[in-house]
Design a protein around this motif. Structure first.
Motif, short mmCIF file in Angstrom:
data_model
loop_
_atom_site.label_atom_id
_atom_site.label_comp_id
_atom_site.label_asym_id
_atom_site.label_seq_id
_atom_site.Cartn_x
_atom_site.Cartn_y
_atom_site.Cartn_z
N ALA A 133 0.88 -1.13 0.16
CA ALA A 133 -0.21 -0.16 0.09
C ALA A 133 0.82 1.38 -0.08
CB ALA A 133 -0.97 -0.09 1.21
N LYS A 134 2.17 1.03 0.77
CA LYS A 134 2.75 2.45 0.69
C LYS A 134 3.69 2.63 -0.50
CE LYS A 134 7.12 3.55 2.98
NZ LYS A 134 8.31 3.18 3.71
N ILE A 135 3.88 1.49 -1.18
CA ILE A 135 4.26 1.65 -2.73
C ILE A 135 3.33 2.40 -3.69
CG2 ILE A 135 5.12 0.66 -4.75
CD1 ILE A 135 6.32 -1.58 -3.02
N VAL A 136 2.17 1.82 -3.41
CA VAL A 136 1.19 2.49 -4.36
C VAL A 136 0.69 4.09 -3.98
CG1 VAL A 136 -1.35 2.52 -4.80
CG2 VAL A 136 -0.07 0.35 -4.77
N ALA A 137 0.71 4.29 -2.50
CA ALA A 137 0.79 5.65 -2.21
C ALA A 137 1.84 6.53 -2.70
CB ALA A 137 0.81 5.47 -0.61
N GLY A 138 2.97 5.99 -2.79
CA GLY A 138 4.01 6.86 -3.28
C GLY A 138 4.17 7.01 -4.78
N ALA A 139 3.48 5.99 -5.31
CA ALA A 139 3.33 6.36 -7.10
C ALA A 139 2.19 7.29 -7.10
CB ALA A 139 3.08 4.96 -7.50
N ALA A 140 1.16 7.24 -6.41
CA ALA A 140 0.21 8.02 -6.56
C ALA A 140 0.52 9.45 -6.25
CB ALA A 140 -0.88 7.72 -5.44
N PHE A 141 1.37 9.84 -5.30
CA PHE A 141 1.77 11.08 -4.89
C PHE A 141 2.45 11.52 -5.81
CE2 PHE A 141 4.40 14.08 -2.65
CZ PHE A 141 3.81 14.90 -2.22
N ILE A 142 3.40 10.78 -6.60
CA ILE A 142 4.31 11.20 -7.55
C ILE A 142 3.57 11.53 -8.93
CG2 ILE A 142 5.98 10.49 -9.14
CD1 ILE A 142 7.26 8.92 -6.98
N SER A 143 2.37 11.08 -9.00
CA SER A 143 1.37 11.02 -10.23
C SER A 143 0.49 12.31 -9.97
CB SER A 143 0.59 9.93 -10.52
OG SER A 143 1.67 8.71 -10.70
N GLY A 144 0.90 13.17 -8.83
CA GLY A 144 -0.11 14.28 -8.72
C GLY A 144 -1.28 14.09 -7.76
N TYR A 145 -1.22 13.18 -7.20
CA TYR A 145 -2.30 13.14 -6.14
C TYR A 145 -1.66 13.60 -4.73
CZ TYR A 145 -5.43 10.01 -8.77
OH TYR A 145 -6.35 9.54 -9.84
N LEU A 146 -2.04 14.86 -4.27
CA LEU A 146 -1.67 15.55 -3.22
C LEU A 146 -2.11 14.86 -2.05
CD1 LEU A 146 -2.38 19.48 -4.44
CD2 LEU A 146 -0.08 17.91 -4.12
N GLY A 147 -3.28 14.26 -1.78
CA GLY A 147 -3.59 13.57 -0.75
C GLY A 147 -3.46 12.29 -0.86
N VAL A 148 -2.63 11.64 0.03
CA VAL A 148 -2.52 10.00 0.06
C VAL A 148 -2.23 9.82 1.65
CG1 VAL A 148 -1.56 9.50 -1.97
CG2 VAL A 148 0.04 9.99 -0.33
N VAL A 149 -3.43 8.94 1.93
CA VAL A 149 -2.89 8.60 3.43
C VAL A 149 -3.32 6.95 3.59
CG1 VAL A 149 -4.22 8.55 5.62
CG2 VAL A 149 -4.00 10.56 4.40
N MET A 150 -2.44 6.31 4.41
CA MET A 150 -2.29 4.78 4.32
C MET A 150 -2.38 4.55 5.84
SD MET A 150 -0.74 1.78 4.64
CE MET A 150 1.23 2.21 4.65
N ALA A 151 -3.55 3.91 6.19
CA ALA A 151 -3.59 3.74 7.65
C ALA A 151 -3.93 2.17 8.06
CB ALA A 151 -4.80 4.47 8.13
N PRO A 152 -2.73 1.54 8.46
CA PRO A 152 -2.84 0.13 9.03
C PRO A 152 -3.91 -0.22 9.98
CG PRO A 152 -0.70 0.88 9.72
CD PRO A 152 -1.51 2.06 9.20
N THR A 153 -4.44 -1.33 10.27
CA THR A 153 -5.38 -1.55 11.30
C THR A 153 -4.39 -1.18 12.44
OG1 THR A 153 -5.30 -3.80 10.30
CG2 THR A 153 -7.12 -3.14 11.72
N PHE A 154 -4.84 -0.55 13.71
CA PHE A 154 -4.14 -0.34 14.80
C PHE A 154 -3.79 -1.54 15.76
CE2 PHE A 154 -5.69 4.09 13.51
CZ PHE A 154 -4.75 4.04 12.53
N GLY A 155 -2.57 -1.50 16.03
CA GLY A 155 -2.18 -2.49 17.17
C GLY A 155 -2.43 -3.92 17.26
N THR A 156 -3.03 -4.53 16.35
CA THR A 156 -3.47 -5.93 16.50
C THR A 156 -2.79 -6.68 15.63
OG1 THR A 156 -5.33 -5.35 15.31
CG2 THR A 156 -5.56 -5.43 17.65
N GLU A 157 -1.70 -6.17 14.81
CA GLU A 157 -0.88 -6.94 13.94
C GLU A 157 -0.14 -8.09 14.41
OE1 GLU A 157 -0.19 -3.93 14.42
OE2 GLU A 157 -0.55 -2.59 12.58
N ARG A 158 -0.55 -9.36 13.88
CA ARG A 158 0.14 -10.60 14.41
C ARG A 158 0.57 -11.59 13.38
NH1 ARG A 158 -4.74 -12.04 17.70
NH2 ARG A 158 -5.50 -10.60 16.07
N ARG A 159 1.92 -11.90 13.00
CA ARG A 159 2.02 -12.73 12.15
C ARG A 159 0.84 -13.98 11.66
NH1 ARG A 159 6.52 -13.35 8.55
NH2 ARG A 159 7.17 -11.39 9.62
N GLY A 160 0.26 -13.84 10.63
CA GLY A 160 -0.54 -14.90 9.90
C GLY A 160 -1.87 -14.63 10.33
N ALA A 161 -2.19 -13.79 11.26
CA ALA A 161 -3.42 -13.13 11.34
C ALA A 161 -4.20 -12.24 10.24
CB ALA A 161 -3.48 -12.55 12.89
#
Lengths: 399, 186, 104
Positions: free
Chosen positions: B22-50
């Protein structure tokens, strides 16, 4: 240069650009990536600083206090219970007039244990004598860190740069990283009035008597009360210094605005929503939606919570019908602390005019409860139509 | 699809690299002229495999609303087994696009009212020389094929920049092969 | 007159006698140095100075012999306690006449 990174990285980059000399921190979610990133900068050599690993937040701030007393520019960061564990040292740093900068990555306070965002942690440190700045996006985080060092060192007072845990700390968005030369031009090296020096030993902040005393040079020295009065006096005058910081920053970096408040569509508004942090940007979306319905509403973010810019706030709210305060914290047993402070400012500055805006208080997002923009819009719409919040009213409660 | 404001929700598993994608797509979008890009992961509950979720908002204007996506235009699913665990199409706008990594036949899926794009990214990534299970760069090729959002070139550049120290060519090759082989039904 | 123009904003005390007033009058016992046991005196060299290091009121000089400023010495006895050769003993103030005290 623009980059897309997390809010925590924005903070770490700001600290590196400010050339902090000593960093001491203890990891706690959601602050951890700030200190991880700084330790990486030091390890890879892109930042010349001493990183002091400590066993607790209390020690982290104690290290910063000691290092700052020797003339070092210091940094620490924490959240929630970590901040509260520092509490004694937080008072100490203010009384010792040390220009520490600390990022508070806002998180709910236990019990029950919770790692998500609200503002109870930093709001509960309101009365400690620290300056508190609140940020709405990553650019403000980075810029605030830079401004904070300048201001702290100018007024000899510590500063908390507060930003929302996860919502800002772990979210990625674009922001500009200024050039080192510009930051150097804005922020000169730290030159304290006095720094501990083994050649001229001194004891700092030892038992200080209730009354004044004659010091070793025969001069009349402050008692405890004079020292505390000066802290209050200079925090109040630091509002003017903050305006100077904002002006200088704008000259060098080409960014900036009102140093104390961030109004949005407020000029012709009848009702103004007020709050701290990223919530006030989210409220802009609600304001835009309500404007389309013909409802004259605006939103004002408060950037400085302490010292409280009461005159600027009252002036901005003069002639308005209503003020709707949204808060992510509560002075339990009464209402939101911001709502109380705001009413006090309105009374002080507008009571004589015979026109005081109605103040309503809403509590939202406690412990990271999702704040839906639709809910904000609905609440704001209702609050402009009639008085719905006699007591602080909780949004999104499922009781 | 309204290309002024686009909401993409990514479904993956902890450790699969959905955030990086998502970060790569966000960066490409910003370079392509999208001033607003916001990438927000689910907060605090990331566990491997879940199961994890990441929100990506792309806008021509600065984005003030950082709250999670309610009604995505596009959903990206990095593991077809998630379909059994998560209601991935929740809130997906009518006519919205589903980008799915699956070894199963394209014809075996029926998402009524939505567009579907699939590829066997897991196999493609191995073919490109990546370790088994690395699917977050390949899926970007499928996303672009399904949406024509930013153009493959700017995304390839973004991938190579992000992975500049970790097999950039293999990662970009995975995206290129996926872009070629993704099947789309509108 | 107040402290408005005092040089510092904080509580700051520099080492030296006098910060707490003339504390010599607080003394019940007086430290007396036996030069024949004192290390710097015996060796005629700058050494030891444990008494100087430990004195909480900084009234002992780093000289040969170490001099104790009785105008400010509170008689706490830490120097006597810490002296590695027991060269300092605490003696009851009553043993010194007013005349002796004035000579100090």
């Amino acid at each position: 240069m623009y980059i897309i990174e997390s809010g925590n990285v924005a903070a770490a980059l700001g600290v590196r650009l400010c050339r902090a000399n000593v960093i001491a921190a203890y990891p706690i979610t959601p602050q951890t990536p700030v200190t991880e990133r700084l330790s990486e900068y030091i390890e890879e050599g892109s930042m010349k600083a001493e990183y002091v690993p400590v066993e607790s937040e209390h020690s982290a701030l104690a290290v910063c206090i000691a290092a700052s007393s020797t003339g070092a520019r210091t940094f620490t960061a924490t959240s929630a219970n970590g901040l509260l564990y520092m509490h004694e040292q937080i008072h100490w740093a203010a009384g010792a007039r040390l220009p520490l900068v600390m990022c508070v990555v806002n998180r709910a306070v236990g019990a029950p244990w919770n790692i998500w965002n609200d503002h109870q942690d930093s709001i509960s440190q309101r009365d400690t004598g620290w300056i508190q700045m609140y940020c709405c996006d990553h650019q403000q985080i980075l810029d605030s860190v830079i401004k904070a060092y300048w201001l702290a060192e100018k007024v000899s007072a510590p500063i908390m740069v507060c930003y929302d845990g996860f919502i800002l700390s772990h979210t990625y968005m674009p922001f500009e990283v200024p050039q080192q030369e510009k930051v150097d031009a804005f922020l000169p090296p730290f030159r304290p009035d006095y720094a501990l020096n083994p050649e001229e030993p001194a004891s700092l902040n030892t038992v200080t008597l209730p009354d004044v005393r004659i010091d070793v040079h025969g001069e009349l020295a402050h008692g405890y009360m004079e020292i505390r009065y000066l802290l209050q006096e200079e925090l109040r005058t630091s509002l003017a210094v903050a305006a100077e910081a904002e002006k200088r920053f704008a000259e060098i970096f080409g960014r900036g605005g009102d140093p104390y408040i961030e109004p949005y569509r407020c000029d012709d508004a009848d009702h103004i929503a007020v709050g701290l942090g990223s919530l006030t940007y989210q409220l802009r979306v609600s304001v835009d939606a309500l404007r389309k319905e013909g409802i004259k509403v605006g939103v004002m973010g408060i950037r400085f919570y302490r010292p409280f810019p009461d005159a600027a706030i009252a002036n901005a709210l003069k002639g308005k019908k209503g003020v709707i305060v949204f808060e992510k914290a509560l002075s339990y047993g009464y209402e939101g602390a911001l709502a109380s402070d705001l009413k006090s400012a309105l009374y002080e500055h507008l009571a004589g005019t015979g026109h005081l805006p109605l103040v309503q208080n809403f509590i939202a997002g406690i412990g990271g409860r999702e704040i839906r923009t639709d809910d904000l819009t609905q609440t704001l719409r209702a609050a402009t139509q009639s008085r719905i919040a006699k007591e602080p009213t909780w949004i999104g409660l499922k009781l | 699809m309204n290309k002024e404001f686009i909401e993409i929700r990514w479904h993956g598993r902890g450790g699969q690299g959905a955030i990086t994608a998502a970060k790569i797509v966000a960066g490409a979008a910003f370079i392509s002229g999208y001033l607003g890009v916001v990438m927000a992961p689910t907060f605090g509950t990331e566990r491997r495999g879940a199961p994890v979720m990441t929100s990506l908002k792309i806008s021509r204007e600065k984005i003030c609303d950082l709250s999670p996506i309610q009604t995505p235009d596009i959903i990206v699913v990095l593991d077809y087994l998630l379909l059994k665990e998560v209601d991935v199409t929740c809130g997906l706008k009518p006519g919205g696009i589903i980008v799915l990594n699956t070894p199963k036949a394209f014809e075996s899926y029926s998402f009524k009212g939505y567009s579907l794009a699939t590829a066997n990214i897991t196999a493609i990534s191995v073919e490109a020389g990546l370790p088994h299970g690395m699917v977050n760069t390949g899926i970007i090729g499928s996303l672009e094929k399904a949406t024509s959002l930013l153009g493959i070139d700017v995304l390839i550049k973004g991938i190579e920049e992000e992975f500049r120290t970790q097999k950039p060519e293999k990662n970009s090759l995975a995206a290129k092969i996926a872009f070629e082989r993704t099947r789309v039904r509108g | 007159m107040g402290t408005r123009n005092y040089r510092r904003k904080t509580s700051h005390s520099e080492n030296g006698p006098g910060d707490g007033g003339r504390t010599g009058s607080w003394r019940v016992e007086r430290p007396v140095l036996n030069k024949s046991l004192c290390i710097p005196c015996k060796r005629n060299t700058e050494a030891c100075f444990i008494c100087w290091l430990f004195c909480p009121d900084v009234v002992i000089s780093r000289t040969i012999p170490p001099k104790i400023d009785l105008e400010y010495c509170k008689g706490c006895g830490i120097c006597a306690e810490e002296c590695p050769t027991r060269a300092i003993t605490m003696v009851d103030e009553a043993q010194f006449t007013e005349e002796d005290k004035d000579k100090e």
